[in-house]
Design a protein around this motif. Structure first.
Motif, PDB file in Angstrom:
ATOM      1  N   LEU A   7       0.835  -1.198   0.000  1.00 48.95           N
ATOM      2  CA  LEU A   7       0.000   0.000   0.000  1.00 48.95           C
ATOM      3  C   LEU A   7       0.872   1.252   0.000  1.00 48.95           C
ATOM      4  O   LEU A   7       1.926   1.283   0.619  1.00 48.95           O
ATOM      5  CB  LEU A   7      -0.913   0.003   1.231  1.00 48.95           C
ATOM      6  N   THR A   8       0.399   2.287  -0.670  1.00 47.15           N
ATOM      7  CA  THR A   8       1.166   3.520  -0.779  1.00 47.15           C
ATOM      8  C   THR A   8       0.565   4.610   0.110  1.00 47.15           C
ATOM      9  O   THR A   8      -0.565   4.505   0.592  1.00 47.15           O
ATOM     10  CB  THR A   8       1.187   4.023  -2.231  1.00 47.15           C
ATOM     11  N   TYR A   9       1.356   5.630   0.299  1.00 47.61           N
ATOM     12  CA  TYR A   9       0.952   6.800   1.087  1.00 47.61           C
ATOM     13  C   TYR A   9      -0.341   7.415   0.539  1.00 47.61           C
ATOM     14  O   TYR A   9      -1.268   7.729   1.287  1.00 47.61           O
ATOM     15  CB  TYR A   9       2.105   7.806   1.044  1.00 47.61           C
ATOM     16  N   CYS A  10      -0.405   7.558  -0.772  1.00 46.60           N
ATOM     17  CA  CYS A  10      -1.582   8.180  -1.404  1.00 46.60           C
ATOM     18  C   CYS A  10      -2.825   7.308  -1.260  1.00 46.60           C
ATOM     19  O   CYS A  10      -3.933   7.820  -1.051  1.00 46.60           O
ATOM     20  CB  CYS A  10      -1.299   8.461  -2.874  1.00 46.60           C
ATOM     21  N   GLN A  11      -2.663   5.996  -1.369  1.00 48.28           N
ATOM     22  CA  GLN A  11      -3.818   5.101  -1.255  1.00 48.28           C
ATOM     23  C   GLN A  11      -4.440   5.178   0.137  1.00 48.28           C
ATOM     24  O   GLN A  11      -5.669   5.175   0.271  1.00 48.28           O
ATOM     25  CB  GLN A  11      -3.385   3.665  -1.563  1.00 48.28           C
ATOM     26  N   ILE A  12      -3.604   5.255   1.162  1.00 47.86           N
ATOM     27  CA  ILE A  12      -4.115   5.347   2.532  1.00 47.86           C
ATOM     28  C   ILE A  12      -4.877   6.656   2.724  1.00 47.86           C
ATOM     29  O   ILE A  12      -5.976   6.685   3.285  1.00 47.86           O
ATOM     30  CB  ILE A  12      -2.966   5.218   3.543  1.00 47.86           C
ATOM     31  N   ASN A  13      -4.317   7.758   2.245  1.00 52.15           N
ATOM     32  CA  ASN A  13      -4.988   9.052   2.400  1.00 52.15           C
ATOM     33  C   ASN A  13      -6.249   9.140   1.549  1.00 52.15           C
ATOM     34  O   ASN A  13      -7.194   9.854   1.903  1.00 52.15           O
ATOM     35  CB  ASN A  13      -4.025  10.189   2.055  1.00 52.15           C
ATOM     36  N   ASP A  14      -6.290   8.429   0.429  1.00 54.58           N
ATOM     37  CA  ASP A  14      -7.522   8.385  -0.372  1.00 54.58           C
ATOM     38  C   ASP A  14      -8.650   7.712   0.408  1.00 54.58           C
ATOM     39  O   ASP A  14      -9.816   8.129   0.331  1.00 54.58           O
ATOM     40  CB  ASP A  14      -7.272   7.625  -1.686  1.00 54.58           C
ATOM     41  N   VAL A  15      -8.312   6.660   1.169  1.00 56.43           N
ATOM     42  CA  VAL A  15      -9.326   5.990   1.991  1.00 56.43           C
ATOM     43  C   VAL A  15      -9.799   6.917   3.105  1.00 56.43           C
ATOM     44  O   VAL A  15     -10.991   6.979   3.423  1.00 56.43           O
ATOM     45  CB  VAL A  15      -8.762   4.670   2.569  1.00 56.43           C
ATOM     46  N   ILE A  16      -8.866   7.661   3.721  1.00 52.30           N
ATOM     47  CA  ILE A  16      -9.252   8.640   4.748  1.00 52.30           C
ATOM     48  C   ILE A  16     -10.230   9.659   4.160  1.00 52.30           C
ATOM     49  O   ILE A  16     -11.232  10.019   4.792  1.00 52.30           O
ATOM     50  CB  ILE A  16      -8.002   9.341   5.311  1.00 52.30           C
ATOM     51  N   LYS A  17      -9.945  10.102   2.955  1.00 54.56           N
ATOM     52  CA  LYS A  17     -10.822  11.076   2.289  1.00 54.56           C
ATOM     53  C   LYS A  17     -12.234  10.515   2.120  1.00 54.56           C
ATOM     54  O   LYS A  17     -13.231  11.216   2.356  1.00 54.56           O
ATOM     55  CB  LYS A  17     -10.216  11.451   0.940  1.00 54.56           C
ATOM     56  N   GLU A  18     -12.333   9.251   1.714  1.00 61.18           N
ATOM     57  CA  GLU A  18     -13.645   8.634   1.511  1.00 61.18           C
ATOM     58  C   GLU A  18     -14.374   8.409   2.839  1.00 61.18           C
ATOM     59  O   GLU A  18     -15.590   8.607   2.926  1.00 61.18           O
ATOM     60  CB  GLU A  18     -13.474   7.301   0.766  1.00 61.18           C
ATOM     61  N   ILE A  19     -13.641   8.003   3.881  1.00 64.70           N
ATOM     62  CA  ILE A  19     -14.275   7.814   5.194  1.00 64.70           C
ATOM     63  C   ILE A  19     -14.798   9.155   5.711  1.00 64.70           C
ATOM     64  O   ILE A  19     -15.906   9.240   6.263  1.00 64.70           O
ATOM     65  CB  ILE A  19     -13.286   7.180   6.192  1.00 64.70           C
ATOM     66  N   ASN A  20     -14.017  10.218   5.536  1.00 65.52           N
ATOM     67  CA  ASN A  20     -14.485  11.552   5.938  1.00 65.52           C
ATOM     68  C   ASN A  20     -15.748  11.944   5.176  1.00 65.52           C
ATOM     69  O   ASN A  20     -16.651  12.584   5.725  1.00 65.52           O
ATOM     70  CB  ASN A  20     -13.384  12.584   5.689  1.00 65.52           C
ATOM     71  N   LYS A  21     -15.802  11.553   3.924  1.00 68.05           N
ATOM     72  CA  LYS A  21     -16.996  11.830   3.117  1.00 68.05           C
ATOM     73  C   LYS A  21     -18.218  11.146   3.717  1.00 68.05           C
ATOM     74  O   LYS A  21     -19.301  11.746   3.803  1.00 68.05           O
ATOM     75  CB  LYS A  21     -16.762  11.341   1.683  1.00 68.05           C
ATOM     76  N   ALA A  22     -18.047   9.900   4.167  1.00 66.53           N
ATOM     77  CA  ALA A  22     -19.150   9.172   4.785  1.00 66.53           C
ATOM     78  C   ALA A  22     -19.556   9.815   6.109  1.00 66.53           C
ATOM     79  O   ALA A  22     -20.750   9.941   6.426  1.00 66.53           O
ATOM     80  CB  ALA A  22     -18.753   7.712   5.008  1.00 66.53           C
ATOM     81  N   VAL A  23     -18.561  10.255   6.902  1.00 71.61           N
ATOM     82  CA  VAL A  23     -18.847  10.891   8.198  1.00 71.61           C
ATOM     83  C   VAL A  23     -19.650  12.170   7.988  1.00 71.61           C
ATOM     84  O   VAL A  23     -20.670  12.411   8.652  1.00 71.61           O
ATOM     85  CB  VAL A  23     -17.528  11.188   8.947  1.00 71.61           C
ATOM     86  N   VAL A  24     -19.194  13.011   7.065  1.00 68.38           N
ATOM     87  CA  VAL A  24     -19.875  14.289   6.812  1.00 68.38           C
ATOM     88  C   VAL A  24     -21.304  14.053   6.312  1.00 68.38           C
ATOM     89  O   VAL A  24     -22.258  14.708   6.764  1.00 68.38           O
ATOM     90  CB  VAL A  24     -19.068  15.131   5.801  1.00 68.38           C
ATOM     91  N   SER A  25     -21.470  13.114   5.389  1.00 69.93           N
ATOM     92  CA  SER A  25     -22.801  12.826   4.838  1.00 69.93           C
ATOM     93  C   SER A  25     -23.744  12.327   5.930  1.00 69.93           C
ATOM     94  O   SER A  25     -24.912  12.727   5.987  1.00 69.93           O
ATOM     95  CB  SER A  25     -22.689  11.775   3.728  1.00 69.93           C
ATOM     96  N   LYS A  26     -23.233  11.455   6.798  1.00 65.76           N
ATOM     97  CA  LYS A  26     -24.061  10.904   7.877  1.00 65.76           C
ATOM     98  C   LYS A  26     -24.509  11.996   8.835  1.00 65.76           C
ATOM     99  O   LYS A  26     -25.712  12.108   9.152  1.00 65.76           O
ATOM    100  CB  LYS A  26     -23.275   9.829   8.620  1.00 65.76           C
ATOM    101  N   TYR A  27     -23.572  12.817   9.308  1.00 67.36           N
ATOM    102  CA  TYR A  27     -23.907  13.783  10.348  1.00 67.36           C
ATOM    103  C   TYR A  27     -24.616  15.020   9.817  1.00 67.36           C
ATOM    104  O   TYR A  27     -25.239  15.751  10.584  1.00 67.36           O
ATOM    105  CB  TYR A  27     -22.660  14.130  11.162  1.00 67.36           C
TER     106      TYR A  27
END
Length: 255
Positions: free
Chosen positions: A156-176
């Motif tokens: 796994l690369t640095y960018c791939q991990i941060n891309d997942v963080i970006k998507e999880i944040n998207k889910a958090v924002v949409s939920k709340y």
């Protein structure tokens, strides 16, 4: 047959004979004990070189991805700069206005004895629920990425991990955003999601922001597979989230 053709044919046959002799010589070398040791060492060196080449290829891919991320960041900063310039040129009229009185004559700049008058801003209303700040997960730094054990991050690369963080944040924002939305303005779909969110709350998650796998599937394009769970292990290692289990659900709490 011309003499030149005969010479070429002889030269070709001699070359073939020479190649055969070299092959036999190399085959015989493999039977000599000293030669076997040398050939074994050569084989080991070739394996080491092959491993180094693989690592070099991975590093090149990582650097290319980092370069692409920096280009995207640069483009984003340029957009932000343009927005700031636009705001600077279009200051809203409701902001406090500073009026400065200057003496006529040869006096320049501001008069130190003249008080500065500041208009009081209008009383603002309390922010609505939609305007609440929603906690998001910070991105992984390069230092943190380098500290992750190799067995954990694998390829796994640095960018791939941060891309997942970006998507999880998207889910958090949409939920709340749904949770902070007035119930009267909710659609039937949003209302059903709202009730599910409330049912998933526990005393351990009270006051915290969290998502479950259903939220990831609902609000992002991420695949909740083995690779995704490897990413979650890395995020737990970097203290970006923690897990709260109960009722057959795993809640991923933003820390």
């Amino acid at each position: 047959m011309a003499s030149s053709d005969l010479d070429q044919l002889c030269s070709h046959i001699n070359e073939k004979i020479g190649n055969i002799k070299k092959s036999l010589s190399l085959r015989n070398c493999g039977q000599v004990p000293n030669s076997k040791t040398i050939l074994s060492k050569i084989g080991d060196e070739i394996m080491v070189i092959n491993e180094l080449l693989n690592k070099l290829e991975i590093e090149i891919q990582f650097q290319e991805q980092t370069t692409n991320s920096l280009k995207e960041l640069c483009a984003s900063l340029e957009e932000d700069y343009k927005d700031v310039e636009h705001l600077k040129e279009n200051i809203p009229p409701h902001l406090p206005q500073v009026t400065v009185t200057q003496n006529s004559g040869n006096v320049s700049d501001f008069d130190s004895e003249e008080p500065v008058k500041v208009e009081e801003p209008a009383v603002t209303k309390k922010p609505s629920k939609e305007q609440r700040n929603i906690k998001e997960m910070p991105f992984i730094t390069s230092e943190e990425f380098n500290s992750i054990p190799a067995y954990m991050k694998s390829r796994l690369t640095y960018c791939q991990i941060n891309d997942v963080i970006k998507e999880i944040n998207k889910a958090v924002v949409s939920k709340y955003k749904i949770l902070h939305q007035p119930k009267k303005s909710m659609s039937s779909v949003a209302r059903n999601l709202y009730h599910r969110f409330m049912d998933e709350e526990t005393k351990d998650t009270k006051g915290h922001y969290f998502v479950v796998e259903a939220d990831i599937k609902e609000f992002t394009a991420l695949k909740v597979d083995k690779r995704f769970h490897v990413m979650l292990n890395i995020l737990r290692h970097c203290r970006r989230l923690s897990e709260v289990r109960g009722g057959g659900l795993t809640r991923y709490v933003i820390t």
